[in-house]
Design a protein around this motif. Structure first.
Motif, mmCIF file in Angstrom:
data_model
loop_
_atom_site.group_PDB
_atom_site.id
_atom_site.type_symbol
_atom_site.label_atom_id
_atom_site.label_comp_id
_atom_site.label_asym_id
_atom_site.label_seq_id
_atom_site.Cartn_x
_atom_site.Cartn_y
_atom_site.Cartn_z
ATOM 1 N N GLN A 3 0.934 -1.088 -0.055
ATOM 2 C CA GLN A 3 -0.201 -0.078 -0.047
ATOM 3 C C GLN A 3 0.589 1.259 0.170
ATOM 4 N N VAL A 5 0.604 5.254 0.725
ATOM 5 C CA VAL A 5 -0.105 6.357 1.695
ATOM 6 C C VAL A 5 -0.162 7.634 0.908
ATOM 7 N N ARG A 19 -4.877 4.914 2.094
ATOM 8 C CA ARG A 19 -4.083 3.844 1.708
ATOM 9 C C ARG A 19 -4.256 3.386 0.502
ATOM 10 N N THR A 85 5.096 1.221 -2.408
ATOM 11 C CA THR A 85 4.945 1.401 -0.768
ATOM 12 C C THR A 85 5.548 2.888 -0.510
ATOM 13 N N THR A 87 4.870 6.876 0.953
ATOM 14 C CA THR A 87 3.945 8.126 1.338
ATOM 15 C C THR A 87 4.236 9.122 0.309
#
Length: 232
Positions: A3, A5, A19, A85, A87
């Motif tokens: 995932q 973010v 997410r 993955t 942010t």
């Protein structure tokens, strides 16, 4: 699936943290749309209209010229995620969203230019209604009419959510014909995101029961996309 973010700051609105399931190398525009952000890319995501602009606050993206420096305003359809993955923090202006206010109308006319009659004050409907829907390339109008008198009980209108995939018929055809997934998104945007809420609002405004008839009109491409038929 790993995932990613997404920390999103919206101009004039509350921030969101999402997410997201994304793949390395996936276009940023696609990631945002798949996670409920109504980005406006009226050229069909080809980088021509430059409406889907966002600012990279933090995180990693790669554009046509290489890595995108934080603080850069970018065209989201021309940038790709670096990893699945981590942010990404983005600032999104109002002008980049299809929810920005656009004037829409819900006016139907009879052949010869006459207006449909409205119920006079104090009048009541017969208890049976029909729904008329005009699916335009830009706007969609819904009208609830009394089947006995033809009187208008309610009307609603909204922007066609497919505008996010292209401003005109040709760009919609190009977008929907590119893949089965795109065709499914185009169908869902008109059937689920546009028509279903509009019909519900119109029936609630009219205080009407489920309609006995529903009539839809639109150009050939709009009707193909509503039915999930490849329009090319």
């Amino acid at each position: 699936m790993p995932q990613l973010v997404l920390n999103l700051a919206f101009e004039g609105g509350p921030p969101r943290s999402i997410r997201a399931e994304a793949e390395a190398g996936q276009p940023l525009l696609e990631v945002l749309r798949e996670n409920g952000v109504p980005m406006d890319a009226r050229c069909g995501g080809r980088g021509l209209c430059e409406r889907c602009r966002v600012t990279l606050v933090a995180g990693e993206l790669v554009g046509e010229a290489g890595p995108v420096p934080p603080g850069s305003e970018i065209t989201s359809c021309l940038c790709k995620t670096v990893a699945a993955t981590g942010t990404l923090s983005l600032a999104i202006p109002k002008r980049s969203l299809t929810t920005e206010k656009t004037e829409v109308v819900a006016d139907f006319r009879l052949p010869g230019g006459g207006a449909l009659p409205s119920l006079s004050e104090g009048a009541t409907a017969s208890g049976s209604c029909a729904v008329a829907i005009d699916i335009g390339t830009t706007t969609v109008a819904v009208l609830v009419a009394d089947t006995a008198s033809g009187a208008v009980l309610a009307r609603q209108s909204a922007l066609n959510a497919q505008v996010a995939f292209g401003e005109d018929v040709l760009t919609r055809i190009q977008y929907a014909s590119a893949s089965p997934e795109n065709l499914a998104r185009a169908k869902a945007s008109i059937a689920g995101e546009t028509l279903t809420p509009l019909i519900g609002k119109a029936l609630a405004e009219a205080g009407a029961p489920p309609p006995s008839q529903v009539v839809l009109a639109g150009n050939t491409t709009m009707l193909h996309l509503l039915c999930g038929e490849e329009p090319k």
